[in-house]
Scaffold this motif. Structure first.
Motif, short mmCIF file in Angstrom:
data_model
loop_
_atom_site.label_atom_id
_atom_site.label_comp_id
_atom_site.label_asym_id
_atom_site.label_seq_id
_atom_site.Cartn_x
_atom_site.Cartn_y
_atom_site.Cartn_z
N ALA A 24 -5.21 -8.46 5.37
CA ALA A 24 -4.83 -7.19 4.77
C ALA A 24 -3.34 -7.18 4.42
O ALA A 24 -2.94 -6.77 3.32
N GLU A 25 -2.54 -7.64 5.35
CA GLU A 25 -1.09 -7.69 5.13
C GLU A 25 -0.75 -8.58 3.94
O GLU A 25 0.06 -8.22 3.08
N SER A 47 -2.38 -7.23 0.37
CA SER A 47 -1.77 -6.00 -0.15
C SER A 47 -0.51 -6.29 -0.96
O SER A 47 -0.05 -5.44 -1.73
N LYS A 48 0.03 -7.50 -0.80
CA LYS A 48 1.26 -7.88 -1.52
C LYS A 48 0.98 -8.68 -2.79
O LYS A 48 1.92 -9.08 -3.48
N PRO A 102 1.47 -5.30 -5.60
CA PRO A 102 1.75 -4.05 -4.88
C PRO A 102 1.74 -2.80 -5.73
O PRO A 102 1.62 -1.69 -5.20
N PHE A 106 -5.63 -2.67 -4.39
CA PHE A 106 -6.38 -3.81 -3.88
C PHE A 106 -7.44 -3.25 -2.93
O PHE A 106 -7.13 -2.50 -2.01
N THR A 107 -8.70 -3.62 -3.16
CA THR A 107 -9.81 -3.10 -2.37
C THR A 107 -10.27 -4.14 -1.35
O THR A 107 -10.55 -5.29 -1.73
N HIS A 143 -3.91 1.20 5.89
CA HIS A 143 -4.11 1.89 4.62
C HIS A 143 -3.18 3.09 4.49
O HIS A 143 -2.61 3.35 3.42
N THR A 157 0.24 1.87 3.56
CA THR A 157 0.30 0.92 2.45
C THR A 157 -0.51 1.50 1.29
O THR A 157 -1.73 1.31 1.21
N ASN A 198 -1.29 1.00 -1.81
CA ASN A 198 -2.18 0.28 -2.73
C ASN A 198 -3.34 -0.41 -2.03
O ASN A 198 -4.23 -0.94 -2.69
N PHE A 199 -3.37 -0.39 -0.70
CA PHE A 199 -4.41 -1.09 0.06
C PHE A 199 -5.53 -0.11 0.40
O PHE A 199 -5.33 0.84 1.17
N ASN A 200 -6.71 -0.33 -0.19
CA ASN A 200 -7.82 0.60 -0.04
C ASN A 200 -8.99 -0.08 0.67
O ASN A 200 -9.72 -0.86 0.05
#
Length: 242
Positions: free
Chosen positions: A100-101, A104-105, A108, A112-113, A148, A151, A153-155
């Motif tokens: 995930a970390e 997500s980059k 950014p 991102f799913t 989430h 962050t 953009n992290f879905n």
């Protein structure tokens, strides 16, 4: 659309991969795996197996290769009976959080799913009799939800299949681990008594793929939990029309 897949040699992952390969909307599949994935043979124009040994580390060269991926199905997992408690926690909690970390980059500024395959029995409020898998998967779910929130953009979606059923999905049979005879007998019994707890791999793979292809917005439905992000088996069955 470019998607990432882990756990492709397992029962759920094989179901996902077969669906991804069949879907025209998925143009590219990056499979992170410790070993070759036989199902990819003949599909090298669409799917690429990237041999990846350390799921807690993502080198810049790998992230560059994944940079335009829009989603991931995280089907990597292990039975709590196959490893010790430390190893189970590492695979079930630390691996997806490290991914995930990293993912997500990748881009950014755009969503991102991340579709995390959990399981029925996972809980954030374990009791004295909660099994190890329920506690650790629940902790992983909570950690992904917390990530989430900080962050944008992290879905993530948390998907909780129950008794995974491969029997009516012959396309994956040559590629999945050997299934003990008793498992088939248990599923046959469930068909009669607990049919609601059976999760067929074909529709499950489709749902997981479609979620990864989405923008990761909260889902709607009375059977959806955690502010639209947790999909229990009842919702899987509804979404599959079962």
């Amino acid at each position: 659309m470019h998607l990432i897949l882990t756990g492709a040699t397992g029962l759920v992952g094989a179901g996902v991969l077969q669906n991804m390969l069949a879907m025209k909307e998925v143009s590219r599949i990056s499979i992170l795996s410790r070993r070759p994935v036989a199902m990819v043979e003949g599909h090298e124009d669409k799917a690429k197996v990237i041999i990846h040994k350390d799921f807690k580390s993502y080198e810049p060269a790998l992230l560059e290769e994944l940079k335009d991926a829009q989603g991931c199905v995280w089907a990597l997992g292990v039975s709590q009976n196959a490893v010790n408690k430390t190893e189970y926690y590492e695979v079930t909690h630390e691996y997806p959080l490290a991914a995930a970390e990293a993912f997500s980059k990748l881009h950014p500024e755009s969503p991102f799913t991340f579709v995390f395959v959990s399981g029925e029995g996972a809980t954030q409020t374990p009791g004295m009799f909660t099994p190890l898998f329920g506690k650790v998967k629940g902790e992983a779910e909570q950690s992904l939800s917390d990530f989430h929130k900080k962050t944008p953009n992290f879905n993530p979606y948390i998907v909780r299949p129950a008794a995974v059923d491969w029997r009516k999905h012959p396309e994956i049979h040559p590629f999945i681990p050997h299934q003990a005879m008793y498992k088939g007998a248990v599923l046959t019994a469930f068909d009669t008594v607990y049919k609601s707890m059976v999760t067929p791999t074909r529709p499950l793979g489709r749902i997981l793929t479609e979620l990864a292809m989405s923008k990761g917005v909260p889902l709607e439905g009375n059977d959806i939990l955690n502010e639209g992000r947790t999909v229990p088996n009842t919702a899987i069955k509804r979404m599959a029309g079962l």
